[in-house]
Design an enzyme around this catalytic site. Structure first.
Site, mmCIF file in Angstrom:
data_model
loop_
_atom_site.group_PDB
_atom_site.id
_atom_site.type_symbol
_atom_site.label_atom_id
_atom_site.label_comp_id
_atom_site.label_asym_id
_atom_site.label_seq_id
_atom_site.Cartn_x
_atom_site.Cartn_y
_atom_site.Cartn_z
ATOM 1 N N LYS A 13 0.832 -1.205 0.000
ATOM 2 C CA LYS A 13 0.000 0.000 0.000
ATOM 3 C C LYS A 13 0.874 1.266 0.000
ATOM 4 O O LYS A 13 0.675 2.160 -0.805
ATOM 5 C CB LYS A 13 -0.922 0.021 1.232
ATOM 6 C CG LYS A 13 -1.832 -1.208 1.351
ATOM 7 C CD LYS A 13 -2.722 -1.146 2.571
ATOM 8 C CE LYS A 13 -1.993 -1.263 3.902
ATOM 9 N NZ LYS A 13 -1.432 -2.591 4.200
ATOM 10 N N ARG A 88 -9.163 0.736 8.523
ATOM 11 C CA ARG A 88 -8.701 -0.618 8.835
ATOM 12 C C ARG A 88 -9.721 -1.391 9.668
ATOM 13 O O ARG A 88 -9.470 -2.526 10.024
ATOM 14 C CB ARG A 88 -7.395 -0.549 9.621
ATOM 15 C CG ARG A 88 -6.150 -0.872 8.790
ATOM 16 C CD ARG A 88 -4.954 -0.674 9.702
ATOM 17 N NE ARG A 88 -3.784 -1.370 9.290
ATOM 18 C CZ ARG A 88 -2.751 -0.814 8.666
ATOM 19 N NH1 ARG A 88 -2.787 0.434 8.300
ATOM 20 N NH2 ARG A 88 -1.675 -1.532 8.392
ATOM 21 N N ARG A 127 12.529 -6.040 4.145
ATOM 22 C CA ARG A 127 12.631 -4.600 4.448
ATOM 23 C C ARG A 127 13.486 -4.393 5.702
ATOM 24 O O ARG A 127 14.310 -3.487 5.748
ATOM 25 C CB ARG A 127 11.235 -4.011 4.648
ATOM 26 C CG ARG A 127 11.302 -2.565 5.148
ATOM 27 C CD ARG A 127 10.028 -1.808 4.979
ATOM 28 N NE ARG A 127 8.956 -2.310 5.818
ATOM 29 C CZ ARG A 127 7.688 -1.955 5.680
ATOM 30 N NH1 ARG A 127 7.353 -1.108 4.726
ATOM 31 N NH2 ARG A 127 6.771 -2.421 6.478
ATOM 32 N N ARG A 139 11.941 -0.965 11.743
ATOM 33 C CA ARG A 139 10.647 -0.805 12.404
ATOM 34 C C ARG A 139 10.461 -1.892 13.457
ATOM 35 O O ARG A 139 10.714 -3.064 13.187
ATOM 36 C CB ARG A 139 9.521 -0.885 11.360
ATOM 37 C CG ARG A 139 9.104 0.468 10.829
ATOM 38 C CD ARG A 139 8.147 0.353 9.681
ATOM 39 N NE ARG A 139 6.916 -0.359 9.995
ATOM 40 C CZ ARG A 139 5.861 -0.411 9.182
ATOM 41 N NH1 ARG A 139 5.896 0.222 8.020
ATOM 42 N NH2 ARG A 139 4.789 -1.100 9.519
ATOM 43 N N ARG A 150 0.107 -8.862 13.344
ATOM 44 C CA ARG A 150 -0.431 -7.878 12.379
ATOM 45 C C ARG A 150 -1.369 -8.571 11.400
ATOM 46 O O ARG A 150 -2.422 -8.037 11.045
ATOM 47 C CB ARG A 150 0.720 -7.185 11.631
ATOM 48 C CG ARG A 150 1.479 -6.208 12.507
ATOM 49 C CD ARG A 150 2.833 -5.843 11.928
ATOM 50 N NE ARG A 150 2.788 -5.080 10.688
ATOM 51 C CZ ARG A 150 3.855 -4.810 9.943
ATOM 52 N NH1 ARG A 150 5.051 -5.243 10.318
ATOM 53 N NH2 ARG A 150 3.750 -4.123 8.845
HETATM 54 P P1 B4P Z 1 4.662 -1.528 2.111
HETATM 55 O O1 B4P Z 1 4.221 -0.812 0.886
HETATM 56 O O2 B4P Z 1 5.432 -0.730 3.118
HETATM 57 O O3 B4P Z 1 3.456 -2.215 2.904
HETATM 58 P P2 B4P Z 1 2.164 -1.589 3.541
HETATM 59 O O4 B4P Z 1 1.056 -2.427 3.010
HETATM 60 O O5 B4P Z 1 2.058 -0.111 3.298
HETATM 61 O O6 B4P Z 1 2.492 -1.709 5.116
HETATM 62 P P3 B4P Z 1 1.858 -1.915 6.549
HETATM 63 O O7 B4P Z 1 0.414 -2.286 6.440
HETATM 64 O O8 B4P Z 1 2.736 -2.913 7.192
HETATM 65 O O9 B4P Z 1 2.130 -0.636 7.399
HETATM 66 P P4 B4P Z 1 1.342 0.591 8.046
HETATM 67 O O10 B4P Z 1 2.378 1.625 8.170
HETATM 68 O O11 B4P Z 1 0.102 0.942 7.297
HETATM 69 O O12 B4P Z 1 5.490 -2.785 1.618
HETATM 70 C C1 B4P Z 1 6.211 -3.633 2.482
HETATM 71 C C2 B4P Z 1 7.467 -4.146 1.796
HETATM 72 O O13 B4P Z 1 7.139 -4.917 0.628
HETATM 73 C C3 B4P Z 1 8.392 -3.036 1.308
HETATM 74 O O14 B4P Z 1 9.710 -3.380 1.652
HETATM 75 C C4 B4P Z 1 8.228 -3.026 -0.205
HETATM 76 O O15 B4P Z 1 9.396 -2.658 -0.904
HETATM 77 C C5 B4P Z 1 7.852 -4.471 -0.515
HETATM 78 N N1 B4P Z 1 6.956 -4.567 -1.663
HETATM 79 C C6 B4P Z 1 5.884 -3.763 -1.915
HETATM 80 N N2 B4P Z 1 5.271 -4.147 -3.061
HETATM 81 C C7 B4P Z 1 5.965 -5.239 -3.526
HETATM 82 C C8 B4P Z 1 5.818 -6.089 -4.687
HETATM 83 N N3 B4P Z 1 4.838 -5.916 -5.593
HETATM 84 N N4 B4P Z 1 6.712 -7.103 -4.851
HETATM 85 C C9 B4P Z 1 7.706 -7.299 -3.937
HETATM 86 N N5 B4P Z 1 7.900 -6.516 -2.827
HETATM 87 C C10 B4P Z 1 7.048 -5.510 -2.640
HETATM 88 O O16 B4P Z 1 0.839 0.099 9.516
HETATM 89 C C11 B4P Z 1 1.722 -0.118 10.623
HETATM 90 C C12 B4P Z 1 0.955 -0.143 11.965
HETATM 91 O O17 B4P Z 1 0.350 1.167 12.242
HETATM 92 C C13 B4P Z 1 -0.227 -1.100 12.093
HETATM 93 O O18 B4P Z 1 0.170 -2.415 12.421
HETATM 94 C C14 B4P Z 1 -1.052 -0.431 13.235
HETATM 95 O O19 B4P Z 1 -0.520 -0.693 14.506
HETATM 96 C C15 B4P Z 1 -0.887 1.046 12.957
HETATM 97 N N6 B4P Z 1 -1.973 1.592 12.113
HETATM 98 C C16 B4P Z 1 -1.819 2.134 10.863
HETATM 99 N N7 B4P Z 1 -3.005 2.521 10.356
HETATM 100 C C17 B4P Z 1 -3.945 2.203 11.302
HETATM 101 C C18 B4P Z 1 -5.371 2.327 11.342
HETATM 102 N N8 B4P Z 1 -6.057 2.858 10.305
HETATM 103 N N9 B4P Z 1 -6.025 1.888 12.452
HETATM 104 C C19 B4P Z 1 -5.363 1.365 13.502
HETATM 105 N N10 B4P Z 1 -4.012 1.212 13.516
HETATM 106 C C20 B4P Z 1 -3.298 1.622 12.432
#
Ligand code: B4P
Length: 198
Positions: A13, A88, A127, A139, A150
């Site tokens: 995302k 979420r 990562r 992280r 998670r």
């Molecule tokens: P990202 O792109 O970083 O993954 P994400 O889905 O955005 O991350 P996440 O859900 O973990 O984090 P968030 O900060 O929202 O990709 C991860 C890795 O994969 C990277 O290294 C990337 O390079 C690689 N990658 C991406 N696409 C790829 C592909 N096509 N092929 C290969 N590799 C690929 O949330 C963190 C925490 O914040 C939560 O656990 C929660 O505690 C809190 N939080 C955030 N939003 C919240 C909400 N709305 N409500 C309650 N808590 C919340």
């Protein structure tokens, strides 16, 4: 354009949201980034969120909804935004409806990044390794144990949003197992299709 990116942790995302920002000139509203910034700044919200995030659980709807509502009203979000990691929970999804309705705007689409569970943990560990190798901070939630929590939280609280947005006719699935560039292309195609139908 007002878009939600939905998917499990590590689905990509944040990665795709950054590309959309560059292409469309609208901000990425990442609740994860906002919460991490609050933790780093040791604000009241940050202090309350830190332990919850470190454990891989979801921060309370009350806190997250308040952060997003404030962010919606900043000038750069007036012509659109990409919601990355929000909503979420069903309560957050209901809150978004109200926030958008109050501002007289609508949602264009909810893009679900569909990725196999087994691939997700590999991405998160990669990562963490890359950050460590580059001398950057890792992280606290990017490790196998916290990742399991998670993912559990995702299935329990976030996956129901797939049905919620499907019922509203807003959900579009994209294969998140493809390469980062291919996923970007698939999202571009979705957005082009939507632009042609309005
Ligand atoms: P990202 O792109 O970083 O993954 P994400 O889905 O955005 O991350 P996440 O859900 O973990 O984090 P968030 O900060 O929202 O990709 C991860 C890795 O994969 C990277 O290294 C990337 O390079 C690689 N990658 C991406 N696409 C790829 C592909 N096509 N092929 C290969 N590799 C690929 O949330 C963190 C925490 O914040 C939560 O656990 C929660 O505690 C809190 N939080 C955030 N939003 C919240 C909400 N709305 N409500 C309650 N808590 C919340």
């Amino acid at each position: 354009m007002r878009l939600i990116l939905l998917g499990p942790p590590g689905a990509g995302k944040g990665t795709q949201a950054q590309r959309l920002v560059e292409k469309h000139g609208i901000p990425q509203l990442s609740t994860g980034d906002m919460l991490r910034a609050a933790v780093a700044a040791q604000t009241e919200v940050g202090k309350r969120a830190k332990a919850v995030m470190d454990a891989g659980e979801l921060v309370s709807d009350e806190i997250v909804n308040a952060i997003v509502a404030e962010r919606f009203d900043q000038p750069d979000a007036a012509k659109g935004f990409i919601l990355d990691g929000y909503p979420r929970t069903l309560a957050q999804a209901d809150a978004v409806e109200v926030m958008l309705r109050d501002r007289g705007v609508g949602l264009d689409a909810v893009v679900e990044l569909v990725v196999d569970d087994k691939a997700l943990v590999g991405r998160i560990l990669k990562r963490a390794e890359e950050a460590k190798a580059a001398g950057q901070p890792v992280r606290k939630d990017d490790n196998a144990e916290v990742f399991d929590e998670r993912l559990r939280e995702y299935y329990k609280k976030t996956a129901p949003l797939i049905g919620y947005y499907h019922a509203k006719g807003k959900l579009v699935g994209v294969d998140g197992m493809a390469s980062i560039d291919e996923v970007t292309q698939a999202i571009d195609q979705v957005l082009a299709r939507i632009a042609n139908t309005v």
